[in-house]
Motif scaffolding. Structure first.
Motif, PDB file in Angstrom:
ATOM      1  N   MET A 222      -1.383 -11.106  -2.852  1.00  0.00           N
ATOM      2  CA  MET A 222      -1.268  -9.034  -3.109  1.00  0.00           C
ATOM      3  C   MET A 222      -1.045  -8.994  -1.570  1.00  0.00           C
ATOM      4  N   PHE A 223      -1.823  -9.159  -0.967  1.00  0.00           N
ATOM      5  CA  PHE A 223      -1.430  -8.707   0.779  1.00  0.00           C
ATOM      6  C   PHE A 223      -0.160  -8.166   0.563  1.00  0.00           C
ATOM      7  N   LEU A 224       1.470  -9.634   0.319  1.00  0.00           N
ATOM      8  CA  LEU A 224       1.888  -8.836   0.920  1.00  0.00           C
ATOM      9  C   LEU A 224       3.105  -8.017   0.152  1.00  0.00           C
ATOM     10  N   PHE A 225       2.753  -7.464  -1.093  1.00  0.00           N
ATOM     11  CA  PHE A 225       3.048  -7.155  -2.578  1.00  0.00           C
ATOM     12  C   PHE A 225       2.776  -5.472  -1.572  1.00  0.00           C
ATOM     13  N   SER A 226       1.952  -5.271  -1.465  1.00  0.00           N
ATOM     14  CA  SER A 226       0.748  -4.539  -0.965  1.00  0.00           C
ATOM     15  C   SER A 226       1.932  -3.697   0.214  1.00  0.00           C
ATOM     16  N   LEU A 227       1.911  -4.670   1.322  1.00  0.00           N
ATOM     17  CA  LEU A 227       2.748  -4.214   2.521  1.00  0.00           C
ATOM     18  C   LEU A 227       4.396  -3.818   1.593  1.00  0.00           C
ATOM     19  N   ALA A 228       4.655  -4.170   0.675  1.00  0.00           N
ATOM     20  CA  ALA A 228       5.882  -4.055  -0.074  1.00  0.00           C
ATOM     21  C   ALA A 228       6.010  -2.726  -0.451  1.00  0.00           C
ATOM     22  N   GLY A 229       4.831  -2.297  -0.744  1.00  0.00           N
ATOM     23  CA  GLY A 229       4.430  -1.295  -1.434  1.00  0.00           C
ATOM     24  C   GLY A 229       4.593  -1.018  -3.210  1.00  0.00           C
ATOM     25  N   ILE A 230       3.976  -2.273  -3.695  1.00  0.00           N
ATOM     26  CA  ILE A 230       4.451  -2.562  -5.348  1.00  0.00           C
ATOM     27  C   ILE A 230       2.727  -2.005  -5.838  1.00  0.00           C
ATOM     28  N   PRO A 231       2.868  -0.869  -6.242  1.00  0.00           N
ATOM     29  CA  PRO A 231       1.907  -0.823  -7.836  1.00  0.00           C
ATOM     30  C   PRO A 231       1.006  -1.932  -8.191  1.00  0.00           C
ATOM     31  N   PRO A 232       0.312  -1.521  -8.373  1.00  0.00           N
ATOM     32  CA  PRO A 232      -0.839  -1.425  -8.786  1.00  0.00           C
ATOM     33  C   PRO A 232      -1.266  -1.548  -7.081  1.00  0.00           C
ATOM     34  N   LEU A 233      -1.010  -2.113  -6.454  1.00  0.00           N
ATOM     35  CA  LEU A 233      -1.345  -2.464  -5.117  1.00  0.00           C
ATOM     36  C   LEU A 233      -2.022  -1.173  -3.769  1.00  0.00           C
TER      37      LEU A 233
ATOM     38  N   PHE B 105       3.427   6.908 -14.610  1.00  0.00           N
ATOM     39  CA  PHE B 105       4.484   6.906 -15.262  1.00  0.00           C
ATOM     40  C   PHE B 105       5.035   5.364 -14.432  1.00  0.00           C
ATOM     41  N   PHE B 106       5.298   5.785 -12.932  1.00  0.00           N
ATOM     42  CA  PHE B 106       5.883   4.925 -11.523  1.00  0.00           C
ATOM     43  C   PHE B 106       4.757   3.383 -12.477  1.00  0.00           C
ATOM     44  N   ILE B 107       3.601   3.891 -11.948  1.00  0.00           N
ATOM     45  CA  ILE B 107       2.625   3.252 -11.585  1.00  0.00           C
ATOM     46  C   ILE B 107       2.656   1.505 -12.722  1.00  0.00           C
ATOM     47  N   PHE B 108       2.973   2.382 -13.698  1.00  0.00           N
ATOM     48  CA  PHE B 108       2.858   1.551 -15.242  1.00  0.00           C
ATOM     49  C   PHE B 108       4.998   1.267 -15.107  1.00  0.00           C
ATOM     50  N   TRP B 109       5.701   2.050 -14.682  1.00  0.00           N
ATOM     51  CA  TRP B 109       6.441   0.933 -14.417  1.00  0.00           C
ATOM     52  C   TRP B 109       6.751   0.310 -13.494  1.00  0.00           C
TER      53      TRP B 109
ATOM     54  N   PHE C 190      16.179  -9.622 -10.255  1.00  0.00           N
ATOM     55  CA  PHE C 190      16.357  -8.470 -10.912  1.00  0.00           C
ATOM     56  C   PHE C 190      15.321  -7.462  -9.956  1.00  0.00           C
ATOM     57  N   PHE C 191      13.943  -8.492  -9.659  1.00  0.00           N
ATOM     58  CA  PHE C 191      12.747  -7.467  -8.258  1.00  0.00           C
ATOM     59  C   PHE C 191      14.018  -6.236  -7.649  1.00  0.00           C
ATOM     60  N   LEU C 192      14.665  -7.041  -7.362  1.00  0.00           N
ATOM     61  CA  LEU C 192      15.618  -5.514  -5.535  1.00  0.00           C
ATOM     62  C   LEU C 192      15.923  -5.224  -6.903  1.00  0.00           C
ATOM     63  N   TYR C 193      16.212  -5.006  -8.057  1.00  0.00           N
ATOM     64  CA  TYR C 193      17.817  -3.833  -8.750  1.00  0.00           C
ATOM     65  C   TYR C 193      16.752  -3.080  -8.683  1.00  0.00           C
ATOM     66  N   THR C 194      15.919  -3.318  -9.463  1.00  0.00           N
ATOM     67  CA  THR C 194      14.551  -3.008  -9.961  1.00  0.00           C
ATOM     68  C   THR C 194      14.052  -1.793  -9.031  1.00  0.00           C
ATOM     69  N   LEU C 195      13.544  -2.557  -7.972  1.00  0.00           N
ATOM     70  CA  LEU C 195      12.767  -1.394  -6.913  1.00  0.00           C
ATOM     71  C   LEU C 195      13.897  -1.014  -6.743  1.00  0.00           C
ATOM     72  N   PHE C 196      15.090  -0.646  -6.040  1.00  0.00           N
ATOM     73  CA  PHE C 196      16.112  -0.219  -5.986  1.00  0.00           C
ATOM     74  C   PHE C 196      15.758   0.923  -6.486  1.00  0.00           C
ATOM     75  N   GLY C 197      16.046   1.015  -8.512  1.00  0.00           N
ATOM     76  CA  GLY C 197      16.315   1.980  -9.186  1.00  0.00           C
ATOM     77  C   GLY C 197      15.114   2.818  -8.602  1.00  0.00           C
ATOM     78  N   SER C 198      13.648   1.895  -8.910  1.00  0.00           N
ATOM     79  CA  SER C 198      12.756   2.627  -9.003  1.00  0.00           C
ATOM     80  C   SER C 198      12.388   3.549  -7.796  1.00  0.00           C
ATOM     81  N   VAL C 199      12.710   3.358  -6.875  1.00  0.00           N
ATOM     82  CA  VAL C 199      12.056   4.388  -5.431  1.00  0.00           C
ATOM     83  C   VAL C 199      12.972   5.360  -5.369  1.00  0.00           C
ATOM     84  N   PHE C 200      14.266   5.253  -6.341  1.00  0.00           N
ATOM     85  CA  PHE C 200      15.263   6.579  -5.999  1.00  0.00           C
ATOM     86  C   PHE C 200      13.919   7.700  -7.675  1.00  0.00           C
TER      87      PHE C 200
END
Lengths: 493, 505
Positions: free
Chosen positions: A391-402, B140-144, B170-180
């Motif tokens: 959780m903490f690392l993904f939060s640092l990475a900025g992944i919602p909903p953290l 939308f972004f949060i759910f996405w 998968f994770f990196l690709y999608t995150l790349f798109g979603s930050v933009f």
């Protein structure tokens, strides 16, 4: 007329004891801890921990008592407003969490308790005063009060070569950058004849200085703060120092000390040098971009969890710094938005970073080791600890909903509002790069096979520190406006 | 009933996450309890979704709306609602996730651990369903983003041999798109007057007043986010790896629902809010879509792994969906939504089948299989049925989406170059032939022929009742949608017409 007659009579400034209460309580606790160390026999020295903790709670109470108040004392050097109170609370909480992190750590290491608590609290005192300092001299003294004890704290593991190296590096970098900063401050005083930030601001608007002098003095001052907040290119000490220092101290440096640096910087820039934003803005933009990019790129290659967190904290410093790159391009409202963005980030960062360090200590001290590869299969051994760390690392990475998402969101918001699309894009790419190394630890914990099956027992103080941080990270992730409102109040002050 | 109208959607979206929390508290050993909880907490949203169909009015625009303040300082609201564009996708989400839970009763991949697996699936469901009902860009972004972490772990923990690589890709690709995408959202916020993240407000005239260049820039930011998710060529490279390595249920959810989040984003956000920029980008989108169709089909011809082949066929099918969207016409949009639903149903089914084949043969290599129809008549029959549906045989679900997308490309909206789109149409038509080619060739190699010596004399269990239970609704839908496309069009058409009208304004 003699010189003596010409001089004005000295009037002692009035002292508002209520405004100073948290600091005074802290001073009392520091003396108490020192006395305990001197007078009590070895087996009673365990008292220092509860005494320090209670003292911090008392100071916290005195600080909370000041909520909503505005008090100016010591000839305007010392101001208590929402900004100061907010950060004093954060510093006190961070110190309490550091105590919780230290308790177990100190037990099994050859570290002298008396010095440890004494130095920690002294450093904290500097942080408390910097939040209220509205004067170059006060800010400088506070910064020194923060730094000097930490030089020693870093070197407390005396028999460890790495700790010695860490302390020396930290000390040399620190002293050099402080000297340069002091020179910058003296230039400012020379130009404006003022040391109070408000006075500097009005003097700068009335008599604009030579551009060259302004650039020089601002640059020199930035050097000092660049060291404290570990901004590029003053970050070289960070990884070695964090790795060599007792780990709770590394957490303290990366959270409280760094926040204190930002607090001083924000005050100087927003109160004193707002009029010169055109001069410092491009520097800060460049420094922020380089800081985050350097931190994130180097973090990818790290194998040691503390070094990884060190480089990550450099990257994070870049994110905290970058909103300042839009200050002064638009309305005062935009300046406030940028200011809030940095503050919200600092608040959220304090909890997620402390949480990550707490998990690293919990695992490392219980025989798990400090290398990322040591985390193999932790999710099977201690699911709770693995979930918390993830959780903490993904939060640092900025992944919602953290909570980390909200921190980044506020920063992006300031950048886009200021039209800094390029900076936003660079930060966006950095966010993606950072995920790679943040995800590396959960990858070890979850995907790799465990080498041991022993469960990790976590002492209650440590686990409550982790739990508290985790709750904040989730709560603020879902309702970020709690911190948003605090930051807005602080910006209003 | 008032309760249902007001809070039904919210409950349906958040029940799965409640279920996930309950699963975390359950002891790991009570496997039956875990499975029952996951069934209940995916069944209830499905039930709620079906109940909502009662008061739902096809001509009613956005319904079951709820709008309460969430983050006042940035003016972000908990604003949700459902219309003809989101309703079919929402129901598909609930249905497919529920069926996956039934399938989980029969089989879970190594390293088993149903507690974590099912909890992640439930978390995923909230993210997917929430994406389809959110009417606020931040929400939308949060759910996405909420779908990223569960899918990362689903692939990484229960996947095939290259699972870790596929998961992080998968994770990196999608995150790349979603930050933009997020930067695009913020730009929309600051360019609107009054500043808002509300999709409905942003669509209404006069709120968003921006220069052409900036509109194009914002559209491009959103495009990156959505196109990677769809995935459009050339952003598709994460998909074959993710699909191939993911566990069966992961592949099903990924194909049936996750990909639709991208195409839905175009229909819900990019096009209605930035119609002029969409017109500028339409030929490019159309071209990329057609390339995806041809490229996907050619890749399928070369694939050895059955699952990887189905993954590449997704690239092609989503190409048809994007071609429909690129025409900017009502026929095209209807075709796109229809294509999303039929692809969800058919390809979801195909991934189930690929998983079940792998369970029996412990290989998915097409050349190693053969004569399956002799050994496993039921499974072979279902594979033939689904493959033929996927290649677009009239009378089954795959047909309408493709044919109408091609039809729409014949006469795109005024302002787009008809000649260009007719070229796209012809190329897409070639794609359908190639699609038929690779599916039939696959059937010939897997189903027909003699049983290879390797499998001679082996006794396999044909379709298990639990498998059948999880597949039956999809199988019925494939036929039903094929013969009665009005089930979908009846729901979508009105909202699509509103959308067209809004663009024209």
């Amino acid at each position: 007329m003699t010189l003596v007659q010409g001089a004005r009579e000295f009037v002692a400034p009035g002292v508002d004891l209520v405004a100073l209460a948290p600091e005074l309580i802290l001073v009392a606790v520091i003396s108490g801890v020192l006395l305990i160390d001197l007078m009590l026999p070895q087996d009673k020295k365990g008292l220092m921990m509860p005494v320090s903790a209670l003292g911090l709670l008392a100071a916290l109470g005195a600080t909370l008592f000041l909520v909503g108040d505005v008090r100016i004392t010591l000839s305007g050097m010392f101001v208590v407003d929402s900004f100061a109170v907010l950060f004093k609370v954060i510093f006190l909480l961070a110190a309490l969490l550091t105590l919780a992190l230290s308790h177990d750590y100190l037990k099994d290491d050859e570290i002298h308790h008396g010095e440890y608590y004494f130095l920690l609290l002294c450093s904290l005192l500097g942080m408390m005063t910097i939040a209220s300092s509205r004067d170059l001299v006060a800010i400088f003294v506070s910064l020194e009060l923060i730094s000097l004890p930490s030089f020693v704290l870093v070197g407390l593991r005396k028999r460890d070569l790495k700790s010695n190296e860490a302390a020396l590096k930290f000390f040399l970098f620190g002293v050099l950058s402080t000297a340069i900063m002091l020179f910058g401050m003296s230039l400012v005083y020379g130009v404006t004849g003022q040391t109070s930030l408000v006075g500097i601001a009005s003097s700068l608007t009335q008599f604009p200085p030579l551009r060259e002098v302004a650039i020089l003095s601002i640059l020199f001052i930035l050097v000092g703060f660049g060291f404290k907040i570990s901004a590029f290119p003053f970050q070289w000490w960070v990884p070695d120092t964090y790795e060599g220092a007792p780990v709770p101290i590394a957490a303290f440096l990366s959270v409280a000390s760094k926040t204190a640096g930002f607090v001083g910087l924000l005050q100087i820039l927003f109160i004193g040098f707002l009029g010169l934003a055109d001069i410092w803005r491009p520097f800060l933009a460049a420094v922020a971009v380089l800081t985050m990019t350097f931190g994130n790129l180097v973090a990818i290659q790290q194998k040691h969890i503390i070094r990884l967190l060190a480089y990550s904290s450099i990257g994070q410093a870049g994110y905290i710094l970058i909103p300042l790159a839009v200050v002064g391009v638009g309305t005062p409202e935009l300046n406030a938005i940028a200011f809030q963005a940095s503050i919200v980030y600092l608040l959220i960062y304090a909890f997620m970073e402390t949480g990550a360090f707490a998990c690293a200590i919990a695992y490392g001290r219980r025989g798990g080791g400090y290398f990322v590869s040591d985390y193999a299969g932790l999710s099977a051994r201690s699911p709770g600890l693995a979930i918390a760390m993830t959780m903490f690392l993904f939060s640092l990475a900025g992944i919602p909903p953290l909570a980390g998402w909200a921190a980044k969101f506020f920063v992006f918001r300031a950048l886009i509002d200021g039209g800094a699309y390029w900076l936003a894009a660079i930060m966006a790419i950095n966010t993606v790069i950072a995920l790679f190394y943040y995800a590396a630890v959960p990858r070890q914990m979850v995907f790799a096979a465990p080498t041991e099956t022993r469960r990790i027992e976590i002492p209650w103080m440590l686990s409550s520190a982790i739990a508290l941080s985790a709750i904040v990270v989730v709560l603020i992730g879902i309702l970020p406006d709690i911190f948003g409102a605090l930051a807005r109040a602080a910006a209003g002050g | 009933m008032d309760w249902l109208m007001e809070w039904g959607v919210t409950w349906a979206v958040f029940l799965p996450i409640v279920g996930a929390a309950i699963l975390v508290l359950l002891p790991r050993s009570s496997e039956m309890g875990i499975k029952v909880v996951s069934l209940v907490f995916t069944g209830a949203p499905l039930l709620l979704g079906i109940m909502l169909l009662g008061p739902y009015r096809a001509s009613g625009g956005i319904q079951f709306e709820k709008n309460i303040p969430w983050i006042p300082s940035i003016n972000a609201n908990y604003h949700i609602g459902v219309d003809g564009i989101s309703m079919p996708l929402l129901l598909l989400t609930f249905l497919v996730t529920f069926l996956c839970m039934i399938y989980a009763l029969w089989h879970l991949p190594e390293p088993h651990n149903p507690k974590v697996f099912l909890a992640l699936c439930l978390l995923l469901e909230t993210g997917m369903a929430g994406t389809f009902v959110a009417l606020d860009l931040v929400l939308f972004f949060i759910f996405w983003e909420l779908v990223l972490v569960p899918m990362y772990f689903l692939i990484g923990l229960w996947g095939g041999p290259k699972r870790e690589y596929a998961a992080i890709k998968f994770f990196l690709y999608t995150l790349f798109g979603s930050v933009f995408m997020l930067l695009g959202f913020l730009a929309l916020y600051f360019q609107s007057e009054p500043n808002t993240f509300d999709m409905i407000q942003l669509q209404s005239g006069g709120v968003l007043d921006i220069s052409r260049g900036l509109a194009n820039l914002i559209f491009f930011g959103l495009f990156l986010g959505f196109a990677i998710k769809v995935p459009m060529w050339p952003f598709h490279t994460w998909l074959p790896d993710a699909h191939t390595e993911a566990p069966t249920i992961g592949s099903v959810l990924l194909a049936a629902i996750l990909l639709k989040m991208g195409t839905y984003g175009f229909l819900r956000i990019s096009i209605p809010i930035l119609p002029d920029a969409a017109m500028t980008f339409a030929p490019l989108i159309g071209a990329l879509a057609v390339i995806a169709i041809i490229y996907g089909a050619l890749n399928c011809l070369a694939q050895v792994d059955l699952k990887r082949m189905i993954a590449f066929s997704s690239v092609g099918h989503m190409g048809f969906v994007m071609l429909g969207i690129a025409t900017m016409t009502d026929i095209g949009f209807n075709a796109a939504i229809y294509g999303m639903i039929s692809h969800g149903v058919i390809t979801g089914m195909l991934f189930f089948l690929a998983g079940s084949i792998h369970e029996r043969y412990h290989t998915r290599d097409i050349p190693e299989l053969g004569g399956m129809i002799h050994q496993l008549p039921m499974l072979g029959g279902l594979l033939a049925y689904s493959a033929i549906a996927s290649l677009g045989l009239p009378g089954l679900a795959g047909f309408w989406g493709e044919v109408m997308a091609l039809l729409a490309a014949y006469s795109p909206i005024e302002g787009l170059n008809t000649g260009t789109f007719r070229v796209f149409m012809v190329a897409g038509g070639v794609g359908t032939i190639l699609t038929a080619g690779y599916f039939l060739w696959m059937l010939q190699r897997v189903n027909l022929g003699t049983v290879p010596a390797k499998w001679e004399g082996k006794v396999f269990e044909d379709v298990h009742p639990l498998e059948m239970a999880s597949w039956a609704p999809l199988l019925v839908l494939i036929l039903l949608l094929g013969v009665m496309p009005s089930i979908v069009f009846g729901v979508t058409n009105d909202s699509v017409l509103r959308l067209i009208e809004a663009i024209g304004r």
